[in-house]
Scaffold this motif. Structure first.
Motif, PDB file in Angstrom:
ATOM      1  N   ALA A 196      36.720  43.021  40.765  1.00 12.12           N
ATOM      2  CA  ALA A 196      37.462  41.894  40.193  1.00 12.12           C
ATOM      3  C   ALA A 196      37.552  42.098  38.688  1.00 12.12           C
ATOM      4  O   ALA A 196      36.689  42.741  38.086  1.00 12.12           O
ATOM      5  CB  ALA A 196      36.782  40.563  40.502  1.00 12.12           C
TER       6      ALA A 196
ATOM      7  N   HIS B 266      40.665  40.384  42.939  1.00  9.09           N
ATOM      8  CA  HIS B 266      41.764  39.791  42.176  1.00  9.09           C
ATOM      9  C   HIS B 266      41.601  40.014  40.676  1.00  9.09           C
ATOM     10  O   HIS B 266      40.488  40.164  40.178  1.00  9.09           O
ATOM     11  CB  HIS B 266      41.820  38.279  42.423  1.00  9.09           C
TER      12      HIS B 266
ATOM     13  N   ARG C 284      45.058  33.656  39.935  1.00  3.26           N
ATOM     14  CA  ARG C 284      44.594  34.945  40.433  1.00  3.26           C
ATOM     15  C   ARG C 284      45.742  35.706  41.050  1.00  3.26           C
ATOM     16  O   ARG C 284      46.674  35.122  41.598  1.00  3.26           O
ATOM     17  CB  ARG C 284      43.435  34.790  41.401  1.00  3.26           C
ATOM     18  N   ARG C 285      45.633  37.012  40.945  1.00  6.96           N
ATOM     19  CA  ARG C 285      46.631  37.929  41.496  1.00  6.96           C
ATOM     20  C   ARG C 285      45.863  39.045  42.191  1.00  6.96           C
ATOM     21  O   ARG C 285      44.965  39.636  41.599  1.00  6.96           O
ATOM     22  CB  ARG C 285      47.479  38.491  40.363  1.00  6.96           C
ATOM     23  N   PRO C 286      46.198  39.343  43.437  1.00  7.30           N
ATOM     24  CA  PRO C 286      45.487  40.402  44.144  1.00  7.30           C
ATOM     25  C   PRO C 286      45.589  41.740  43.419  1.00  7.30           C
ATOM     26  O   PRO C 286      46.666  42.118  42.954  1.00  7.30           O
ATOM     27  CB  PRO C 286      46.177  40.470  45.512  1.00  7.30           C
TER      28      PRO C 286
END
Length: 122
Positions: free
Chosen positions: A74, A105, A116-118
């Motif tokens: 992360a 993320h 959040r963005r993967p």
């Protein structure tokens, strides 16, 4: 709750490191391990050692998404003013209560919200 281990970029202030460590988090600091390391080196170290990256630097997202660099578990990108430290530490600890939804993320934490963005698969 078992916290992940973190790698704090050099731009993470020492008082914040101290507050997080006092809360029981294992926080490795770039400034202590490898001062003046490049962003690519820091990102590679976080990936290799499965450390969550904590930073105020947006370049890590660009390296992972546009540069196709291997991602750590992360990336926590702090976009708020780093003062007061106690408030910033509290915001971060509150976000980590949902750490399973943060894993994998790029997490943008500012004073009002968490986005959040993967991360791309490595």
């Amino acid at each position: 709750m078992a916290w992940p281990d973190f790698l704090a970029n050099e731009n993470v202030p020492a008082p914040l490191l101290r507050l997080l460590r006092e809360q029981g988090l294992v926080v490795h600091a770039v400034g202590e391990l490898m001062p003046s390391a490049s962003d690519s080196t820091v990102l590679g170290y976080a990936h290799q050692h499965c450390l969550w990256l904590l930073t105020f630097d947006r370049d890590y997202g660009e390296l992972v998404f546009a540069g196709k660099a291997p991602a750590p578990p992360a990336i926590l990108y702090l976009r708020q003013d780093p003062f007061p430290m106690a408030q910033l530490a509290a915001t971060l600890l509150a976000a980590l209560k949902n750490m399973e939804v943060l894993r994998g993320h790029l997490v943008v934490i500012d004073g009002r919200r968490i986005r959040r963005r993967p991360l791309p698969a490595s």
